[in-house]
Design an enzyme around this catalytic site. Structure first.
Site, PDB file in Angstrom:
ATOM      1  N   ASP A  10       0.822  -1.220   0.000  1.00  0.00           N
ATOM      2  CA  ASP A  10       0.000   0.000   0.000  1.00  0.00           C
ATOM      3  C   ASP A  10       0.855   1.270   0.000  1.00  0.00           C
ATOM      4  O   ASP A  10       1.982   1.262   0.501  1.00  0.00           O
ATOM      5  CB  ASP A  10      -0.919  -0.017   1.234  1.00  0.00           C
ATOM      6  N   ASN A  48     -10.796  -2.426  -5.744  1.00  0.00           N
ATOM      7  CA  ASN A  48      -9.986  -1.448  -6.482  1.00  0.00           C
ATOM      8  C   ASN A  48     -10.586  -1.060  -7.842  1.00  0.00           C
ATOM      9  O   ASN A  48     -10.147  -0.099  -8.469  1.00  0.00           O
ATOM     10  CB  ASN A  48      -8.537  -1.946  -6.664  1.00  0.00           C
TER      11      ASN A  48
HETATM   12  C1  IPE Z   1      -1.281   0.262  -3.532  1.00  0.00           C
HETATM   13  O1  IPE Z   1      -1.121   1.634  -3.516  1.00  0.00           O
HETATM   14  C2  IPE Z   1      -1.560  -0.310  -4.898  1.00  0.00           C
HETATM   15  C3  IPE Z   1      -2.953  -0.731  -5.115  1.00  0.00           C
HETATM   16  C4  IPE Z   1      -3.912  -0.740  -4.241  1.00  0.00           C
HETATM   17  C5  IPE Z   1      -3.288  -1.180  -6.441  1.00  0.00           C
HETATM   18  P1  IPE Z   1      -2.367   2.624  -3.549  1.00  0.00           P
HETATM   19  O2  IPE Z   1      -2.732   2.856  -4.976  1.00  0.00           O
HETATM   20  O3  IPE Z   1      -3.462   2.145  -2.695  1.00  0.00           O
HETATM   21  O4  IPE Z   1      -1.717   3.930  -2.962  1.00  0.00           O
HETATM   22  P2  IPE Z   1      -2.366   4.903  -1.883  1.00  0.00           P
HETATM   23  O5  IPE Z   1      -2.760   4.047  -0.723  1.00  0.00           O
HETATM   24  O6  IPE Z   1      -3.548   5.554  -2.533  1.00  0.00           O
HETATM   25  O7  IPE Z   1      -1.284   5.859  -1.546  1.00  0.00           O
HETATM   26  C1  IPE Z   2      -5.544  -2.547  -0.270  1.00  0.00           C
HETATM   27  O1  IPE Z   2      -5.179  -1.231  -0.467  1.00  0.00           O
HETATM   28  C2  IPE Z   2      -5.492  -3.297  -1.566  1.00  0.00           C
HETATM   29  C3  IPE Z   2      -4.160  -3.487  -2.140  1.00  0.00           C
HETATM   30  C4  IPE Z   2      -3.048  -3.070  -1.615  1.00  0.00           C
HETATM   31  C5  IPE Z   2      -4.134  -4.178  -3.374  1.00  0.00           C
HETATM   32  P1  IPE Z   2      -6.255  -0.088  -0.723  1.00  0.00           P
HETATM   33  O2  IPE Z   2      -5.472   1.168  -0.887  1.00  0.00           O
HETATM   34  O3  IPE Z   2      -7.157  -0.472  -1.831  1.00  0.00           O
HETATM   35  O4  IPE Z   2      -7.073  -0.117   0.623  1.00  0.00           O
HETATM   36  P2  IPE Z   2      -7.949   1.009   1.339  1.00  0.00           P
HETATM   37  O5  IPE Z   2      -8.891   1.566   0.324  1.00  0.00           O
HETATM   38  O6  IPE Z   2      -7.005   2.039   1.856  1.00  0.00           O
HETATM   39  O7  IPE Z   2      -8.632   0.275   2.448  1.00  0.00           O
HETATM   40 MG    MG Z   3      -3.997   2.429  -0.773  1.00  0.00          MG
END
Ligand code: IPE
Ligand code: IPE
Ligand code: MG
Length: 244
Positions: free
Chosen positions: A12, A60
């Protein structure tokens, strides 16, 4: 220092990491993807047997079409590149989640990668793509119910072992250590059944900046934990003891 047998990571913070640098979220995903390749090699070299990473959740899809497109293109590239790491690390790769929701060419790449790596057994690498813990449980229950209707499941109460064997992670031991990067302290629908007795480690470091040193810190913390599984240290369970 005891090494966890199975490490699970919620990757994340790619977007926030990029934003902090004045860059678009997609840049964070590119660097995050490169870091996954690097860290997977590192974890294999350390001798960890099982690694499971959360790369794309069933939730997602709520993101913009533009971001989803960037992520899917990165997965396309990553799945191809992963064949090289699989060979180098003698590592079996398995995608967990519902592949049915992914584009046909990605589904084909998944089959190819799983196929070419199926006999490797130095390390087992699970990538959660279009994965949701609740979705996995519902898919498992649906298949289990169908098999029960056909008489393929022993009658009576379903055992943990039987239920386990219907999950995407069938045959894979539960994670010992779960790491979530970037500050959030929640599961976001990851491995809901499998994490029952896993040790959790949360760090503010975003995924693109999570390196070998940060991993060592997580493993150090893991070593300080006292895993009791509901028991009391020094006490042996009574023969035939139950709640009745
Ligand atoms: C993790 O990074 C990757 C995926 C969930 C695909 P994020 O895209 O969630 O990055 P933040 O949490 O918005 O910074
Ligand atoms: C969790 O991250 C999913 C992945 C890392 C693939 P998200 O960024 O989607 O989670 P939330 O929305 O912060 O809970
Ligand atoms: Mg995230």
């Amino acid at each position: 220092m005891k090494l966890p047998n199975h490490i699970a990571i919620i990757l994340d913070g790619n977007g926030r990491w990029a934003k902090n640098k004045g860059m678009p979220r997609s840049y964070g995903h590119v660097v995050g993807c490169d870091n996954l390749e690097k860290m997977c090699n590192t974890i294999c070299e350390m001798g960890v047997r099982y690694l499971t990473v959360y790369a794309f959740s069933t939730e997602n899809w709520k993101r913009s079409q533009e971001e989803i497109k960037v992520l899917m293109n990165l997965f396309r590239r990553y799945l191809k590149r992963c064949e090289r790491s699989a060979k180098k690390n003698q590592m079996r790769v398995k995608i967990i989640g519902d592949p049915g929701g992914l584009e046909p060419d990605i589904q084909r790449s998944i089959c190819e990668l799983e196929d070419m790596s199926r006999d490797y057994d130095k390390m087992f690498f699970q990538i959660a793509l279009n994965y949701g813990g609740r979705d996995e449980i519902l898919r498992a229950v649906t298949r289990l119910a169908e098999d029960a209707r056909q008489g393929k499941v022993p009658e009576g109460k379903v055992s943990e072992e039987t239920f386990d064997s219907y999950l995407d992670t069938a045959g894979i031991p539960d994670p010992d250590l779960l790491i979530r990067t970037s500050g959030e302290q929640r599961l976001s629908n990851f491995l809901l059944w499998q994490l029952a007795y896993t040790e959790f480690y949360f760090t503010d470091v975003p995924w693109p900046a999570f390196d070998k040193k940060e991993l060592a810190k997580a493993i150090e913390k893991y070593n300080e934990r006292d895993r009791r599984y509901g028991g009391v240290k020094g006490q042996k369970p009574e023969e035939g003891a139950s709640c009745l």
